[in-house]
Design a protein around this motif. Structure first.
Motif, short mmCIF file in Angstrom:
data_model
loop_
_atom_site.label_atom_id
_atom_site.label_comp_id
_atom_site.label_asym_id
_atom_site.label_seq_id
_atom_site.Cartn_x
_atom_site.Cartn_y
_atom_site.Cartn_z
N LEU A 330 0.82 -1.21 0.00
CA LEU A 330 0.00 0.00 0.00
C LEU A 330 0.85 1.26 0.00
O LEU A 330 0.47 2.27 -0.59
CB LEU A 330 -0.94 0.00 1.22
CG LEU A 330 -2.33 -0.63 0.98
CD1 LEU A 330 -2.22 -2.13 0.79
CD2 LEU A 330 -3.27 -0.31 2.15
N CYS A 335 -2.45 7.80 -3.97
CA CYS A 335 -3.61 8.17 -4.77
C CYS A 335 -3.85 9.67 -4.77
O CYS A 335 -4.62 10.16 -5.62
CB CYS A 335 -4.85 7.45 -4.23
SG CYS A 335 -4.78 5.65 -4.38
N GLU A 371 -7.88 3.52 -6.94
CA GLU A 371 -8.16 4.28 -5.73
C GLU A 371 -9.19 3.58 -4.85
O GLU A 371 -9.04 3.49 -3.62
CB GLU A 371 -8.63 5.69 -6.09
CG GLU A 371 -7.55 6.55 -6.73
CD GLU A 371 -8.10 7.85 -7.27
OE1 GLU A 371 -9.33 8.06 -7.18
OE2 GLU A 371 -7.30 8.66 -7.78
N TRP A 373 -9.90 0.40 -4.73
CA TRP A 373 -9.35 -0.84 -4.16
C TRP A 373 -8.47 -0.54 -2.95
O TRP A 373 -8.57 -1.21 -1.92
CB TRP A 373 -8.57 -1.61 -5.21
CG TRP A 373 -7.88 -2.81 -4.64
CD1 TRP A 373 -6.55 -3.02 -4.50
CD2 TRP A 373 -8.51 -4.00 -4.12
NE1 TRP A 373 -6.29 -4.22 -3.93
CE2 TRP A 373 -7.49 -4.86 -3.69
CE3 TRP A 373 -9.84 -4.39 -3.99
CZ2 TRP A 373 -7.74 -6.10 -3.13
CZ3 TRP A 373 -10.09 -5.64 -3.41
CH2 TRP A 373 -9.06 -6.47 -3.00
N LYS A 374 -7.62 0.46 -3.04
CA LYS A 374 -6.78 0.81 -1.90
C LYS A 374 -7.64 1.27 -0.73
O LYS A 374 -7.37 0.93 0.44
CB LYS A 374 -5.78 1.89 -2.29
CG LYS A 374 -4.82 2.24 -1.17
CD LYS A 374 -3.80 3.28 -1.56
CE LYS A 374 -2.88 3.59 -0.38
NZ LYS A 374 -1.86 4.62 -0.70
N SER A 384 0.23 0.38 5.68
CA SER A 384 1.14 0.74 4.58
C SER A 384 2.05 -0.41 4.17
O SER A 384 2.42 -0.52 2.99
CB SER A 384 1.98 1.96 4.97
OG SER A 384 2.75 1.67 6.12
N LEU A 388 -0.62 -4.84 -1.49
CA LEU A 388 -1.71 -4.17 -2.21
C LEU A 388 -2.59 -5.20 -2.91
O LEU A 388 -3.80 -5.01 -3.03
CB LEU A 388 -1.12 -3.19 -3.23
CG LEU A 388 -2.11 -2.37 -4.05
CD1 LEU A 388 -2.97 -1.48 -3.15
CD2 LEU A 388 -1.38 -1.52 -5.10
#
Length: 535
Positions: A330, A335, A371, A373-374, A384, A388
């Motif tokens: 992440l 983003c 964006e 999905w995160k 973090s 991902l």
């Protein structure tokens, strides 16, 4: 601890004992046990070496043996899933019935308990082995293993793929450690191909005529279609280049200095012959419109499906290769700033390269998917340092503990996501096709040299030449279409252009020869414009 040994060694590589121990996470005694039960070291004096294909053969044979054809001293370990010889001090015999016994022991590789039933004959043999402290591998009558390569007068056992060159190839692997692992594998494939062509002949015996014979064979392969085992021009050039570099290095090594000093030059390919090599089929990659259709057609019911869609969108947003994409965390994507980071410390990055990526100007739908999905992962407690694109088993349960969610171990999920995405188009696109698509998009959007340079750097290339040479090449169909749409260039001479200017500025006398000539030129140009409008 379970030891299934399903790891596949790289067949062309050569491993020393320490590398085998690291690959399989075993101790030195286990390697010795393997050698005693059928693993064949490469021939020659010095420390033991093992070819990758021999390691694979050994483990496949062990797994295939199972419960069948067990020797008297062998037990099936349920943890290792292979036949093993137990530790001699752990072996114990217990009588269960009048004519049967149970043999108990500990696996010599993982320490797990092993057992099996014995009849009277096998019981007597094992009991005698325990009493005399004999080697369990030697108590079978007529079924003893072949002698191991130990001592000074033992016979040589050649591996399934015999090679006289494993030791020098292992030395070259140390020299080639500066290269990326995939680059080393490609070089080894070329070296082994040359070796197989001469049936394992020692490299020290290579002559100029041998290289010429191999080069001729390569060129003949290039004239064959791929279905008949033919090679592409790229394969032929890489094989010749890899072998030239190897023999140039080989000529400086002890024991090989008698090789011709110009031997490596014989791998040079004749241009006239290479021109006859069949061209490879055009690389298939989607247009940006097709890419948009791909992500819009993907299902989004389950979290796994949404992850796969985000993987495909992320490939077009960042331009990352499959290996780097599958190991993103992440923290590697921002983003807000619309940037991504390829960090070679945390990711499987080609050539260990790290750089910052500006999101490519693809349609907003791609950005929105990445964006969302995160954000979905962040809402579920992902932090973090978490992956991902994690494995599916981490998507359907809440995150517990402080350990980061691991990234994918292979590129299989990324490949499958692209296969699903391209199904709706009736085509099959690979993850790398996204980079070709982005290069083609850059050709349309970039109008200045600095824009083309920035676009190339954003793809991770040091030079625009690399981008233009290897990515987004114009297909034959596109080339013919563009050329067919071109019109004949304007053939107006400077005198005629000056005459037209005078006509439009009313500097010509009506009725004069110059005025009539100008009128004819004007009518021709108007007729040409009318034709373009109709088309």
């Amino acid at each position: 601890m379970s030891r299934r040994y399903k790891i596949r060694a790289k067949g062309h590589r050569v491993y020393d004992v320490s590398e085998v121990m690291e690959l399989y996470d075993i101790c030195r005694n286990t390697v010795s046990n393997w050698v005693g039960t059928g693993l064949t070291p490469s021939h020659g004096t010095g420390p033991q070496l093992f070819r990758g294909c021999e390691l694979n053969r050994f483990h496949i044979a062990r797994r295939a043996q199972g419960r069948k054809n067990l020797r008297v001293g062998q037990f099936l370990c349920m943890s290792c899933k292979v036949a093993v010889f137990p530790h001699m001090p752990s072996l114990n015999l217990r009588q269960t019935k009048k004519t049967s016994w149970m043999a108990l022991g500990a696996c010599s590789e993982c320490g797990a308990a092993v057992m099996k039933l014995l009849d009277a004959t096998k019981h007597d043999r094992l009991q005698e082995a325990i009493r005399t402290n004999a080697n369990l591998t030697e108590i079978d009558e007529g079924q003893a293993e072949e002698q191991v390569c130990v001592g000074t007068n033992t016979p040589l056992r050649l591996p399934e793929n015999p090679s006289m060159n494993d030791r020098i190839i292992h030395d070259w692997q140390l020299y080639a450690g500066r290269y990326d692992s995939k680059t080393v594998d490609a070089h080894l494939a070329s070296i082994r191909d040359f070796e197989d062509f001469f049936e394992g002949q020692c490299f020290s015996l290579t002559k100029d005529k041998d290289v010429g014979k191999y080069r001729k064979w390569l060129l003949e392969k290039g004239e064959l279609p791929r279905e008949a085992g033919g090679f592409s021009a790229s394969t032929i050039r890489h094989r010749a280049s890899h072998l030239a570099a190897f023999f140039k290095w080989l000529g400086k090594q002890d024991g090989y200095r008698r090789l011709s000093a110009n031997l490596f030059e014989y791998f040079a390919l004749p241009r006239q012959k290479m021109a006859r090599v069949l061209a490879r089929p055009d690389k298939i990659y989607p247009s940006i419109d097709e890419a948009l259709t791909m992500i819009q057609s993907m299902p989004t019911i389950t979290r796994t499906q949404r992850r796969d869609r985000a993987i495909v969108a992320g490939a077009f947003v960042t331009g990352l290769r499959a290996a780097a994409l599958s190991t993103m965390r992440l923290k590697h994507i921002d983003c807000v700033a619309k940037t991504a980071v390829q960090d070679a410390r945390d990711m499987r990055a080609k050539n260990g390269k790290s750089f910052v990526i500006r999101w490519f100007p693809v349609p907003d739908a791609f950005h929105d998917i990445v964006e969302s999905w995160k954000e979905e992962l962040a809402n579920d407690g992902f932090e973090s340092d978490d992956a991902l694109f994690p494995d599916a088993k981490y998507l359907y349960r809440p995150k517990v503990g402080t350990d980061p969610v691991p990234t994918l171990q292979t590129n299989g999920v990324v490949n499958r996501a692209f296969r699903i995405a391209s199904t709706g188009l009736g085509k099959s696109f690979s993850p790398h096709s996204a980079r070709h698509c982005l290069k083609a998009l850059g050709d349309k959007l970039c109008t200045r040299a600095e824009e083309r340079k920035a676009w190339s750097l954003n793809l991770g290339h040091e030079s625009v030449v690399v981008t233009d040479t290897h990515y987004g090449k114009m297909t034959d169909g596109t080339r013919l279409q563009v050329l067919g749409s071109l019109k004949e260039e304007d053939q107006t001479s400077d005198d005629e252009k000056e005459l037209l200017l005078k006509y439009f500025f009313h500097a010509l006398v009506p009725g004069s020869p110059e005025h009539r000539a100008a009128r004819i030129l004007v009518r021709k140009r108007e007729a040409a414009l009318d034709d373009d409008v109709l088309e």
